[in-house]
Design a protein around this motif. Sequence first.
Motif, PDB file in Angstrom:
ATOM      1  N   PRO A   1      95.270  40.352 -37.636  1.00  0.00           N
ATOM      2  CA  PRO A   1      94.002  40.707 -38.288  1.00  0.00           C
ATOM      3  C   PRO A   1      94.154  40.801 -39.808  1.00  0.00           C
ATOM      4  O   PRO A   1      95.262  40.958 -40.324  1.00  0.00           O
ATOM      5  CB  PRO A   1      93.661  42.084 -37.712  1.00  0.00           C
ATOM      6  CG  PRO A   1      94.600  42.328 -36.605  1.00  0.00           C
ATOM      7  CD  PRO A   1      95.735  41.373 -36.727  1.00  0.00           C
ATOM      8  N   TRP A   2      93.027  40.753 -40.508  1.00  0.00           N
ATOM      9  CA  TRP A   2      93.056  40.749 -41.977  1.00  0.00           C
ATOM     10  C   TRP A   2      93.645  42.033 -42.538  1.00  0.00           C
ATOM     11  O   TRP A   2      94.322  42.015 -43.561  1.00  0.00           O
ATOM     12  CB  TRP A   2      91.641  40.543 -42.540  1.00  0.00           C
ATOM     13  CG  TRP A   2      90.711  41.689 -42.247  1.00  0.00           C
ATOM     14  CD1 TRP A   2      89.916  41.827 -41.173  1.00  0.00           C
ATOM     15  CD2 TRP A   2      90.544  42.861 -43.040  1.00  0.00           C
ATOM     16  NE1 TRP A   2      89.236  43.010 -41.221  1.00  0.00           N
ATOM     17  CE2 TRP A   2      89.599  43.673 -42.376  1.00  0.00           C
ATOM     18  CE3 TRP A   2      91.081  43.320 -44.231  1.00  0.00           C
ATOM     19  CZ2 TRP A   2      89.192  44.903 -42.865  1.00  0.00           C
ATOM     20  CZ3 TRP A   2      90.674  44.546 -44.724  1.00  0.00           C
ATOM     21  CH2 TRP A   2      89.737  45.326 -44.047  1.00  0.00           C
TER      22      TRP A   2
ATOM     23  N   LYS B   1      97.445  41.976 -42.973  1.00  0.00           N
ATOM     24  CA  LYS B   1      97.920  41.187 -44.117  1.00  0.00           C
ATOM     25  C   LYS B   1      97.632  41.877 -45.450  1.00  0.00           C
ATOM     26  O   LYS B   1      98.468  41.839 -46.353  1.00  0.00           O
ATOM     27  CB  LYS B   1      97.254  39.811 -44.117  1.00  0.00           C
ATOM     28  CG  LYS B   1      97.690  38.907 -42.993  1.00  0.00           C
ATOM     29  CD  LYS B   1      97.082  37.544 -43.136  1.00  0.00           C
ATOM     30  CE  LYS B   1      95.762  37.500 -42.396  1.00  0.00           C
ATOM     31  NZ  LYS B   1      95.209  36.152 -42.270  1.00  0.00           N
ATOM     32  N   TRP B   2      96.441  42.486 -45.574  1.00  0.00           N
ATOM     33  CA  TRP B   2      96.000  42.964 -46.879  1.00  0.00           C
ATOM     34  C   TRP B   2      96.136  44.465 -47.076  1.00  0.00           C
ATOM     35  O   TRP B   2      96.008  44.947 -48.201  1.00  0.00           O
ATOM     36  CB  TRP B   2      94.548  42.550 -47.114  1.00  0.00           C
ATOM     37  CG  TRP B   2      94.398  41.068 -47.118  1.00  0.00           C
ATOM     38  CD1 TRP B   2      93.855  40.315 -46.145  1.00  0.00           C
ATOM     39  CD2 TRP B   2      94.862  40.169 -48.118  1.00  0.00           C
ATOM     40  NE1 TRP B   2      93.927  38.987 -46.491  1.00  0.00           N
ATOM     41  CE2 TRP B   2      94.536  38.871 -47.691  1.00  0.00           C
ATOM     42  CE3 TRP B   2      95.517  40.339 -49.341  1.00  0.00           C
ATOM     43  CZ2 TRP B   2      94.846  37.738 -48.443  1.00  0.00           C
ATOM     44  CZ3 TRP B   2      95.821  39.205 -50.089  1.00  0.00           C
ATOM     45  CH2 TRP B   2      95.489  37.931 -49.646  1.00  0.00           C
ATOM     46  N   ILE B   3      96.401  45.221 -46.020  1.00  0.00           N
ATOM     47  CA  ILE B   3      96.548  46.673 -46.168  1.00  0.00           C
ATOM     48  C   ILE B   3      97.904  47.149 -45.668  1.00  0.00           C
ATOM     49  O   ILE B   3      98.650  47.800 -46.405  1.00  0.00           O
ATOM     50  CB  ILE B   3      95.396  47.418 -45.437  1.00  0.00           C
ATOM     51  CG1 ILE B   3      94.056  47.064 -46.080  1.00  0.00           C
ATOM     52  CG2 ILE B   3      95.639  48.918 -45.454  1.00  0.00           C
ATOM     53  CD1 ILE B   3      92.862  47.636 -45.375  1.00  0.00           C
ATOM     54  N   ALA B   4      98.244  46.818 -44.425  1.00  0.00           N
ATOM     55  CA  ALA B   4      99.456  47.374 -43.821  1.00  0.00           C
ATOM     56  C   ALA B   4     100.729  46.854 -44.496  1.00  0.00           C
ATOM     57  O   ALA B   4     101.637  47.640 -44.806  1.00  0.00           O
ATOM     58  CB  ALA B   4      99.480  47.062 -42.326  1.00  0.00           C
ATOM     59  N   VAL B   5     100.815  45.559 -44.723  1.00  0.00           N
ATOM     60  CA  VAL B   5     102.036  44.983 -45.313  1.00  0.00           C
ATOM     61  C   VAL B   5     102.257  45.489 -46.743  1.00  0.00           C
ATOM     62  O   VAL B   5     103.372  45.909 -47.083  1.00  0.00           O
ATOM     63  CB  VAL B   5     102.007  43.437 -45.229  1.00  0.00           C
ATOM     64  CG1 VAL B   5     103.168  42.829 -45.993  1.00  0.00           C
ATOM     65  CG2 VAL B   5     102.031  42.998 -43.767  1.00  0.00           C
TER      66      VAL B   5
ATOM     67  N   GLU C   1     102.513  30.907 -40.525  1.00  0.00           N
ATOM     68  CA  GLU C   1     102.473  30.972 -39.063  1.00  0.00           C
ATOM     69  C   GLU C   1     102.642  32.406 -38.575  1.00  0.00           C
ATOM     70  O   GLU C   1     102.083  32.800 -37.554  1.00  0.00           O
ATOM     71  CB  GLU C   1     103.569  30.108 -38.438  1.00  0.00           C
ATOM     72  CG  GLU C   1     103.564  28.646 -38.852  1.00  0.00           C
ATOM     73  CD  GLU C   1     104.357  28.397 -40.126  1.00  0.00           C
ATOM     74  OE1 GLU C   1     105.386  29.058 -40.351  1.00  0.00           O
ATOM     75  OE2 GLU C   1     103.920  27.535 -40.909  1.00  0.00           O
ATOM     76  N   ILE C   2     103.431  33.186 -39.309  1.00  0.00           N
ATOM     77  CA  ILE C   2     103.678  34.566 -38.903  1.00  0.00           C
ATOM     78  C   ILE C   2     102.394  35.387 -39.002  1.00  0.00           C
ATOM     79  O   ILE C   2     102.048  36.152 -38.104  1.00  0.00           O
ATOM     80  CB  ILE C   2     104.784  35.191 -39.783  1.00  0.00           C
ATOM     81  CG1 ILE C   2     106.109  34.458 -39.551  1.00  0.00           C
ATOM     82  CG2 ILE C   2     104.936  36.675 -39.495  1.00  0.00           C
ATOM     83  CD1 ILE C   2     107.210  34.866 -40.500  1.00  0.00           C
TER      84      ILE C   2
END
Length: 70
Positions: free
Chosen positions: A9-10, A13-17, A3-4
């Motif tokens: 944006p993708w 999830k896949w770059i920034a985190v 849910e978070i």
Amino acid sequence: MREIFAGLPWWVKWIAVPVIALALFGGLIASVVGFLVGLLFKVLVFVALVGGLIYVVRKFTARSSSRSDW
């Protein structure tokens, strides 16, 4: 947890985190990986030394027992 990240944006999830996680825990991850690689190296050296010792002992005991047979 889904849910978070659902409305983001993708690239978050896949770059920034992952970049943030590596920035915060990079030193810890590197030290753990370094410890595991060092431990694996020591285990391999131990196995090689024990194997060599067993080979040498068997070779000399076989040679000495064959000489005593004469």
